[in-house]
Design a protein around this motif. Structure first.
Motif, PDB file in Angstrom:
ATOM      1  N   MET A  89      46.704  19.962   8.415  1.00  0.00           N
ATOM      2  CA  MET A  89      47.135  19.947   7.102  1.00  0.00           C
ATOM      3  C   MET A  89      47.188  21.222   6.126  1.00  0.00           C
ATOM      4  SD  MET A  89      45.981  17.427   3.972  1.00  0.00           S
ATOM      5  CE  MET A  89      46.758  15.748   4.660  1.00  0.00           C
ATOM      6  N   ASN A  90      48.359  21.638   5.576  1.00  0.00           N
ATOM      7  CA  ASN A  90      48.191  22.625   4.724  1.00  0.00           C
ATOM      8  C   ASN A  90      48.176  22.349   3.364  1.00  0.00           C
ATOM      9  OD1 ASN A  90      51.032  22.078   3.648  1.00  0.00           O
ATOM     10  ND2 ASN A  90      51.988  22.989   5.354  1.00  0.00           N
ATOM     11  N   ILE A  91      48.074  23.365   2.336  1.00  0.00           N
ATOM     12  CA  ILE A  91      47.561  22.947   1.080  1.00  0.00           C
ATOM     13  C   ILE A  91      48.754  22.354   0.401  1.00  0.00           C
ATOM     14  CG2 ILE A  91      48.624  25.178   0.163  1.00  0.00           C
ATOM     15  CD1 ILE A  91      46.049  24.994  -1.860  1.00  0.00           C
ATOM     16  N   GLY A  92      50.051  22.371   0.919  1.00  0.00           N
ATOM     17  CA  GLY A  92      51.074  21.770   0.212  1.00  0.00           C
ATOM     18  C   GLY A  92      51.180  20.384   0.570  1.00  0.00           C
ATOM     19  N   GLU A  93      50.756  20.177   1.908  1.00  0.00           N
ATOM     20  CA  GLU A  93      50.745  18.869   2.402  1.00  0.00           C
ATOM     21  C   GLU A  93      49.540  17.979   1.443  1.00  0.00           C
ATOM     22  OE1 GLU A  93      50.170  19.462   6.412  1.00  0.00           O
ATOM     23  OE2 GLU A  93      52.313  19.156   6.686  1.00  0.00           O
ATOM     24  N   TYR A  94      48.305  18.667   1.208  1.00  0.00           N
ATOM     25  CA  TYR A  94      47.480  17.918   0.610  1.00  0.00           C
ATOM     26  C   TYR A  94      47.730  17.820  -0.818  1.00  0.00           C
ATOM     27  CZ  TYR A  94      42.699  17.748  -1.362  1.00  0.00           C
ATOM     28  OH  TYR A  94      41.589  17.228  -2.133  1.00  0.00           O
ATOM     29  N   LEU A  95      48.409  18.767  -1.598  1.00  0.00           N
ATOM     30  CA  LEU A  95      48.646  18.516  -2.725  1.00  0.00           C
ATOM     31  C   LEU A  95      49.735  17.245  -2.941  1.00  0.00           C
ATOM     32  CD1 LEU A  95      49.512  22.129  -4.215  1.00  0.00           C
ATOM     33  CD2 LEU A  95      47.232  20.808  -4.693  1.00  0.00           C
ATOM     34  N   ARG A  96      50.730  17.052  -2.086  1.00  0.00           N
ATOM     35  CA  ARG A  96      51.547  16.131  -2.199  1.00  0.00           C
ATOM     36  C   ARG A  96      51.009  14.932  -1.991  1.00  0.00           C
ATOM     37  NH1 ARG A  96      57.035  14.677  -1.539  1.00  0.00           N
ATOM     38  NH2 ARG A  96      57.385  13.023   0.040  1.00  0.00           N
ATOM     39  N   GLU A  97      49.968  14.817  -0.767  1.00  0.00           N
ATOM     40  CA  GLU A  97      49.097  13.600  -0.518  1.00  0.00           C
ATOM     41  C   GLU A  97      48.428  13.203  -1.881  1.00  0.00           C
ATOM     42  OE1 GLU A  97      45.427  13.485   1.720  1.00  0.00           O
ATOM     43  OE2 GLU A  97      46.883  13.163   3.021  1.00  0.00           O
ATOM     44  N   GLN A  98      47.791  14.196  -2.480  1.00  0.00           N
ATOM     45  CA  GLN A  98      46.859  13.617  -3.918  1.00  0.00           C
ATOM     46  C   GLN A  98      47.770  13.430  -4.980  1.00  0.00           C
ATOM     47  OE1 GLN A  98      43.520  14.021  -4.407  1.00  0.00           O
ATOM     48  NE2 GLN A  98      43.708  13.935  -2.048  1.00  0.00           N
ATOM     49  N   ARG A  99      48.935  13.934  -5.168  1.00  0.00           N
ATOM     50  CA  ARG A  99      49.751  13.546  -6.234  1.00  0.00           C
ATOM     51  C   ARG A  99      50.532  12.025  -5.901  1.00  0.00           C
ATOM     52  NH1 ARG A  99      55.067  13.218  -6.586  1.00  0.00           N
ATOM     53  NH2 ARG A  99      55.600  14.385  -4.529  1.00  0.00           N
ATOM     54  N   ILE A 100      50.881  11.967  -4.873  1.00  0.00           N
ATOM     55  CA  ILE A 100      51.264  10.515  -4.464  1.00  0.00           C
ATOM     56  C   ILE A 100      50.309   9.441  -4.410  1.00  0.00           C
ATOM     57  CG2 ILE A 100      52.359   9.312  -2.642  1.00  0.00           C
ATOM     58  CD1 ILE A 100      54.028  11.643  -1.814  1.00  0.00           C
ATOM     59  N   GLY A 101      49.046   9.955  -4.014  1.00  0.00           N
ATOM     60  CA  GLY A 101      48.075   8.772  -3.872  1.00  0.00           C
ATOM     61  C   GLY A 101      47.807   8.445  -5.528  1.00  0.00           C
ATOM     62  N   LYS A 102      47.967   9.297  -6.222  1.00  0.00           N
ATOM     63  CA  LYS A 102      47.614   9.184  -7.730  1.00  0.00           C
ATOM     64  C   LYS A 102      48.773   8.642  -8.478  1.00  0.00           C
ATOM     65  CE  LYS A 102      43.545  12.178  -7.382  1.00  0.00           C
ATOM     66  NZ  LYS A 102      42.754  13.012  -7.840  1.00  0.00           N
ATOM     67  N   GLY A 103      49.850   8.564  -7.869  1.00  0.00           N
ATOM     68  CA  GLY A 103      51.023   7.853  -8.390  1.00  0.00           C
ATOM     69  C   GLY A 103      51.659   8.787  -9.509  1.00  0.00           C
ATOM     70  N   ILE A 104      51.516  10.012  -9.294  1.00  0.00           N
ATOM     71  CA  ILE A 104      52.030  11.016 -10.456  1.00  0.00           C
ATOM     72  C   ILE A 104      53.449  11.698  -9.856  1.00  0.00           C
ATOM     73  CG2 ILE A 104      51.438  13.102 -11.526  1.00  0.00           C
ATOM     74  CD1 ILE A 104      48.306  12.568 -11.226  1.00  0.00           C
ATOM     75  N   SER A 105      54.359  11.899 -10.843  1.00  0.00           N
ATOM     76  CA  SER A 105      55.423  12.474 -10.433  1.00  0.00           C
ATOM     77  C   SER A 105      55.400  13.816 -10.614  1.00  0.00           C
ATOM     78  CB  SER A 105      56.766  12.064 -11.375  1.00  0.00           C
ATOM     79  OG  SER A 105      56.474  12.653 -12.806  1.00  0.00           O
ATOM     80  N   HIS A 106      56.354  14.699  -9.865  1.00  0.00           N
ATOM     81  CA  HIS A 106      56.417  16.022  -9.791  1.00  0.00           C
ATOM     82  C   HIS A 106      56.545  16.391 -11.200  1.00  0.00           C
ATOM     83  CE1 HIS A 106      58.142  15.708  -5.564  1.00  0.00           C
ATOM     84  NE2 HIS A 106      57.173  16.855  -5.560  1.00  0.00           N
ATOM     85  N   GLU A 107      57.305  16.031 -12.099  1.00  0.00           N
ATOM     86  CA  GLU A 107      57.583  16.488 -13.493  1.00  0.00           C
ATOM     87  C   GLU A 107      56.124  16.253 -14.192  1.00  0.00           C
ATOM     88  OE1 GLU A 107      60.100  15.350 -17.233  1.00  0.00           O
ATOM     89  OE2 GLU A 107      61.133  14.940 -15.316  1.00  0.00           O
ATOM     90  N   LYS A 108      55.600  15.273 -14.142  1.00  0.00           N
ATOM     91  CA  LYS A 108      54.370  14.920 -14.849  1.00  0.00           C
ATOM     92  C   LYS A 108      53.267  16.051 -14.295  1.00  0.00           C
ATOM     93  CE  LYS A 108      50.905  11.625 -16.165  1.00  0.00           C
ATOM     94  NZ  LYS A 108      50.339  10.305 -16.180  1.00  0.00           N
ATOM     95  N   LEU A 109      53.148  16.132 -13.129  1.00  0.00           N
ATOM     96  CA  LEU A 109      51.944  17.211 -12.512  1.00  0.00           C
ATOM     97  C   LEU A 109      52.456  18.775 -12.905  1.00  0.00           C
ATOM     98  CD1 LEU A 109      49.596  17.840 -11.088  1.00  0.00           C
ATOM     99  CD2 LEU A 109      50.981  17.753  -8.707  1.00  0.00           C
TER     100      LEU A 109
END
Length: 63
Positions: free
Chosen positions: A1-21
Motif C-alpha cells: 500500500m502506498n501513502i495515497g492509498e492509505y490516505l484514501r482508506e482513512q478518508r473513506i473509513g471516516k466518511g469524509i469527503s474530498h472537499e471537507k478533508l
C-alpha cells in the motif's frame, strides 16, 4: 500500500469527503485527489497536514 492509498482508506473509513478533508488540511481538493490516485507525489509537509486533519498517523521505515 502506498501513502495515497492509505490516505484514501482513512478518508473513506471516516466518511469524509474530498472537499471537507482538503479544507481541513489547507490543501486543494484536486491535489488531494492526485495524491490518492498516485498521479502526483505528496510532500512530507502536506502528508503531515492531511494526516493531522484525518487524526491518523503513519510510520515510515523499520520499527
Amino acid at each position: 500500500m502506498n501513502i495515497g492509498e492509505y490516505l484514501r482508506e482513512q478518508r473513506i473509513g471516516k466518511g469524509i469527503s474530498h472537499e471537507k478533508l482538503a479544507k481541513a488540511a489547507g490543501v486543494s481538493k484536486r491535489s488531494l485527489i492526485y495524491w490518492e490516485q498516485g498521479e502526483k507525489d505528496i510532500s512530507l509537509d502536506n502528508a503531515d497536514k492531511v494526516l493531522k486533519a484525518l487524526n491518523a498517523s503513519l510510520t515510515i521505515g523499520a520499527r
